[in-house]
Design an enzyme around this catalytic site. Sequence first.
Site, PDB file in Angstrom:
ATOM      1  N   SER A 291       0.810  -1.217   0.000  1.00  0.00           N
ATOM      2  CA  SER A 291       0.000   0.000   0.000  1.00  0.00           C
ATOM      3  C   SER A 291       0.846   1.271   0.000  1.00  0.00           C
ATOM      4  O   SER A 291       1.559   1.549  -0.952  1.00  0.00           O
ATOM      5  CB  SER A 291      -0.959  -0.051   1.198  1.00  0.00           C
ATOM      6  OG  SER A 291      -1.945   0.934   1.102  1.00  0.00           O
ATOM      7  N   ASP A 302      10.324   5.158 -10.204  1.00  0.00           N
ATOM      8  CA  ASP A 302       9.949   5.763 -11.482  1.00  0.00           C
ATOM      9  C   ASP A 302      10.758   7.018 -11.789  1.00  0.00           C
ATOM     10  O   ASP A 302      11.075   7.304 -12.951  1.00  0.00           O
ATOM     11  CB  ASP A 302       8.456   6.109 -11.490  1.00  0.00           C
ATOM     12  CG  ASP A 302       7.592   4.901 -11.820  1.00  0.00           C
ATOM     13  OD1 ASP A 302       8.149   3.798 -11.974  1.00  0.00           O
ATOM     14  OD2 ASP A 302       6.360   5.065 -11.932  1.00  0.00           O
ATOM     15  N   LYS A 316      -0.851  -4.184  -3.228  1.00  0.00           N
ATOM     16  CA  LYS A 316      -2.131  -3.550  -2.897  1.00  0.00           C
ATOM     17  C   LYS A 316      -2.156  -2.155  -3.517  1.00  0.00           C
ATOM     18  O   LYS A 316      -1.555  -1.220  -3.003  1.00  0.00           O
ATOM     19  CB  LYS A 316      -2.344  -3.447  -1.387  1.00  0.00           C
ATOM     20  CG  LYS A 316      -3.673  -2.779  -1.018  1.00  0.00           C
ATOM     21  CD  LYS A 316      -3.829  -2.641   0.487  1.00  0.00           C
ATOM     22  CE  LYS A 316      -5.111  -1.889   0.831  1.00  0.00           C
ATOM     23  NZ  LYS A 316      -5.062  -0.469   0.405  1.00  0.00           N
TER      24      LYS A 316
END
Length: 449
Positions: A291, A302, A316
């Site tokens: 999460s 990224d 999740k």
Amino acid sequence: MTKHWKIALPLAALVLVPGYAAVEAAAESDSYQDLKTLVDVLERVRATYVDQVDEKTLIRGAINGMLSSLDPHSSYLDGRDFANLKQTTDGEYSGLGLTVTAEDGVVKVVTPTDDTPAALAGIKAGDYITHLDDELIYGTSLNDAVDKMRGPSGTKIKVTVVRQGEPKPLEFTLTRAVVVIKPVKWEVRGQVGMIRITTFNSKTGDATRAAVEGIRAKLGENVAGYVIDLRSNPGGLLDEAIKVSDVFLESGEVVSERRRAKNDVDHYYAKAGDLTQGKPVVVLVDEGTASAAEIVAGALQDHRRAIVLGQRSFGKGSVQTVYPLSAETALRLTTARYFTPSGRSVQENGIDPDIVVPQLSDPRVAERKPLREADLKKHLINEVKDSTNLLVEQDSAPDPRFVAKADELKAKGVLDYQMDYALRLVGRLVPPTVAPVQVAGAAPRPASR
């Protein structure tokens, strides 16, 4: 144009759609009939069930049944559940320090919290709790099991677990304690700052910033880089994940939230300024990283701000919103999916590390099947699968380069191979124009898995 743009359509637009009124009327009729059936069943159970049942119990059961049919994370929070949620968010409660889930009527440990009675006793992620004080809890609701584990500080409880790879159940006698969840701990190893983030509660963002400032104050200009340990972090508050990411990012998007409507998207960005001044960062993840922790790992990965190391994370990728229904009750509802800055959905897939490194320090880790989002019943399906990771249900076979190292590491006394690897990696990331980095061996990690 507001989020409620649909109600701004002119009435004529509805009237001119062929068959619209008839379809609406039919849908309303079906819904009314279903509601009537629900009321009829409620009345029949109340009137003729073999034992007298309180109407509130029946209604609560109907609500829970409706929400459990959606996904594993939507639920109705009664007074007890709502209070537990607030305690966890605030970071303090009295109990054992376990994050658990229900799996086919069995209570399964997702992760123990560092430095709590459960973690210090050696309870691990993936353990199945079968008995509490010698009482079988199979089939007991998760809430009832959690209630039994919590209690006044100083009281004892016997916990029996079944662990994969162990020939017989393990028994632990634990003393409950006031669990003050300190979301962030830090220390210095050589010239590397180690930051351990265990959860994302209301204090995590500020505590992470304080950790970086503490490391810089101790090492001055000699900071070689940072290791952020997110292993076995079950997540928490979205806002805090954004704050933590912001500490290490100069700028750019952290995460986006996409709801049911195609155009209903929110983007969250880092504020200008990287507190770590661009120093190398390595992020540690494993199958217990979930999460909010995956948001941080995905954002730094990224933006190429960090190298992610370890094992594929939990997966999740959904956001739950808590809607208070009264002073004591609330609805926790899955309202959105979140996406990393490059547009990746973490749901089911998780975060794939840049460097896959098994935890060779744990001799039985290969025997325990990891629990991930994709293993939960009725989990949300990732509609856009990552083409590089289509077999999300499977873990990679053991890398032969690491298998031969296990005995060697044991002889050297390395108790946390992943951390040891991360610390040495930071040393290799320092630009060649900088003096060689001193990297001490990894300290023993608390038995938190």
